[in-house]
Design an enzyme around this catalytic site. Structure first.
Site, short mmCIF file in Angstrom:
data_model
loop_
_atom_site.label_atom_id
_atom_site.label_comp_id
_atom_site.label_asym_id
_atom_site.label_seq_id
_atom_site.Cartn_x
_atom_site.Cartn_y
_atom_site.Cartn_z
N GLY A 229 0.82 -1.21 0.00
CA GLY A 229 0.00 0.00 0.00
C GLY A 229 0.85 1.26 0.00
O GLY A 229 2.08 1.20 0.08
N CYS B 29 5.54 -5.67 1.54
CA CYS B 29 5.81 -4.24 1.37
C CYS B 29 5.31 -3.40 2.55
O CYS B 29 5.91 -3.42 3.60
CB CYS B 29 5.24 -3.78 0.03
SG CYS B 29 6.14 -2.37 -0.65
N LEU B 30 4.21 -2.66 2.39
CA LEU B 30 3.68 -1.89 3.52
C LEU B 30 3.30 -2.83 4.66
O LEU B 30 3.49 -2.50 5.85
CB LEU B 30 2.47 -1.06 3.08
CG LEU B 30 1.89 -0.08 4.10
CD1 LEU B 30 2.93 0.95 4.54
CD2 LEU B 30 0.65 0.62 3.54
N ASN C 153 8.75 -1.63 -4.90
CA ASN C 153 8.05 -0.34 -4.97
C ASN C 153 7.80 0.15 -3.56
O ASN C 153 6.77 -0.15 -2.97
CB ASN C 153 6.73 -0.51 -5.73
CG ASN C 153 5.84 0.71 -5.56
OD1 ASN C 153 6.31 1.79 -5.22
ND2 ASN C 153 4.55 0.52 -5.78
N HIS D 88 7.93 -7.43 -3.93
CA HIS D 88 6.66 -7.94 -4.46
C HIS D 88 6.82 -9.31 -5.12
O HIS D 88 7.13 -9.39 -6.32
CB HIS D 88 6.07 -6.95 -5.46
CG HIS D 88 5.49 -5.74 -4.82
ND1 HIS D 88 4.18 -5.64 -4.43
CD2 HIS D 88 6.07 -4.56 -4.46
CE1 HIS D 88 3.95 -4.46 -3.88
NE2 HIS D 88 5.08 -3.79 -3.88
N GLU E 157 4.53 -11.25 -6.04
CA GLU E 157 3.52 -11.44 -7.09
C GLU E 157 4.01 -10.87 -8.42
O GLU E 157 3.45 -11.16 -9.47
CB GLU E 157 2.19 -10.80 -6.69
CG GLU E 157 2.07 -9.31 -6.89
CD GLU E 157 2.85 -8.49 -5.88
OE1 GLU E 157 2.96 -7.26 -6.06
OE2 GLU E 157 3.36 -9.07 -4.90
#
Length: 366
Positions: free
Chosen positions: A229, A257-258, A299, A343, A345
């Site tokens: 996120g 990530c977040l 990211n 990530h 995915e």
């Protein structure tokens, strides 16, 4: 010719630096934190990634739009970037499978984009001076007005953005008769994460960002997931509380990530805003458990404190970023909890890290 009709545009950085370009079509101004992504493909997935909410995206690849867009290659329901800055914008596309041009896609989502920018110079400047707020605009004759408006834009540090992209109501994804049930906290979830879980025989219930542990537990899941996120993880106190409860109950928990940063905060590890962050599809990571290297899709503009992580006797660093030695993965000892800063995915990106989804599903079996 469409090219000759395009209006002059600019990028004004918070420190007063200006770069010039041309509007793709839509006129006006767009504000956000300027950042860059080094990926050569996957622009549609990048533009629709909720993690990019509130950011002006500079693409380092010279050509953007040459293979058009396709309805099923999105990571959310609409464009999430605040605006696009690129070098060469392709109005025509050559992929037979595409169903729209990138120009049409931006028009459909009413998003501002500018091209003919010296992106090499802009990225070099951002690398040296760090990510900062900026405005892209076709109002090139009113610099002072733009400066005044830009000064009112809040810094990404301390900014809670999960509420802007999270689902408003819980929803289900996958086959209701699947073997496993997963409760996912949506703080900016990407569709390809749900696809990866569902194809591993999981049925997922996705919950809003401010849901309580009791809400998720009522689904009686086999495991819990904290999504990626946008924004600063520190203000996400509800998500941190969920992570603490899941860990305290020793239920399987996977964070990306977040979600990784939220798990760290839940364990007393602080986070910080990076000078530039990691954004691209070729970031090298070392798995400290297997000793293998992975090429990863990343990211993020925040990271967790490595010294504090190493000082926690109950936390083990499982992955490190080989460019700057930042923490790229961790696990909680004696608990079924692990997370990564990148990530797996990989949408877009390589598939080196798909095994992490298998690892999560394996933890549900026990």
């Amino acid at each position: 010719m469409k090219y000759k009709q395009r209006k002059k545009a600019l990028i004004l950085l918070a420190d007063g630096t200006i770069f010039y370009g041309k509007s793709i079509g839509k006129e006006g101004s767009a504000f956000g934190e300027v950042c860059f992504n080094t990926g050569t493909t996957g622009y549609q997935e990048i533009f629709t990634d909720p993690s990019y909410y509130g950011q002006l995206m500079v693409t380092t690849n010279a050509h953007i739009g040459n293979y058009g867009t396709k309805k099923d290659e999105v990571e959310s329901d609409n464009i999430k970037i605040a605006g696009l800055i690129c070098k060469n914008f392709s109005f025509e596309y050559s992929r037979p499978g595409a169903d729209n041009s990138l120009e049409g896609f931006f028009e459909e989502h009413n998003t501002l984009a500018i091209a003919d920018v010296d992106t090499r110079a802009l990225v070099s400047y951002i690398r040296d001076h760090g990510a900062m707020n900026a405005v892209i605009s076709t109002e090139v004759d009113d610099i002072e007005k733009l400066k005044s408006q830009l000064a009112e834009v809040p810094s990404m540090e301390g900014l809670e953005l999960a509420s802007k992209v999270s689902t408003k109501e819980p929803y289900y994804y996958g086959d209701a008769n699947a073997k496993y049930k997963i409760a996912a906290l949506d703080i900016g979830i990407k569709k390809n994460i749900l696809r990866n879980l569902a194809k591993r025989d999981a049925y997922i219930k996705v919950f809003p960002y401010n849901s309580k542990f009791e809400d998720l537990a009522a689904f009686n899941p086999d495991g819990y997931f904290l999504s990626n996120g946008p924004g600063d993880p520190e203000p996400l106190v509800e998500a941190q509380a969920v992570a603490k409860e899941v860990i305290a109950n020793n239920k399987p928990l996977f964070g990306i990530c977040l979600g990784h940063q939220v798990i760290a905060l839940a364990n007393g590890i602080s986070t910080y805003k990076m000078h530039n962050g990691h954004r691209g599809i070729n970031h090298p990571v070392k798995n400290l458990i297997t000793g293998k290297g992975e090429i990863t899709s990343q990211n993020h503009g925040f990271a967790i404190n490595r010294e504090e992580t190493e000082a926690k006797s109950n936390v083990e660093i499982t992955h490190v970023h080989l460019n700057d030695d930042t923490v790229a993965g961790l696990k909680i000892k004696d608990k079924k909890c692990f997370s990564v800063q990148y990530h797996p995915e990989a949408s877009p990106g390589p598939n080196d890290s798909n095994y992490l989804f298998d690892q999560f599903i394996e933890s549900l079996k026990n």
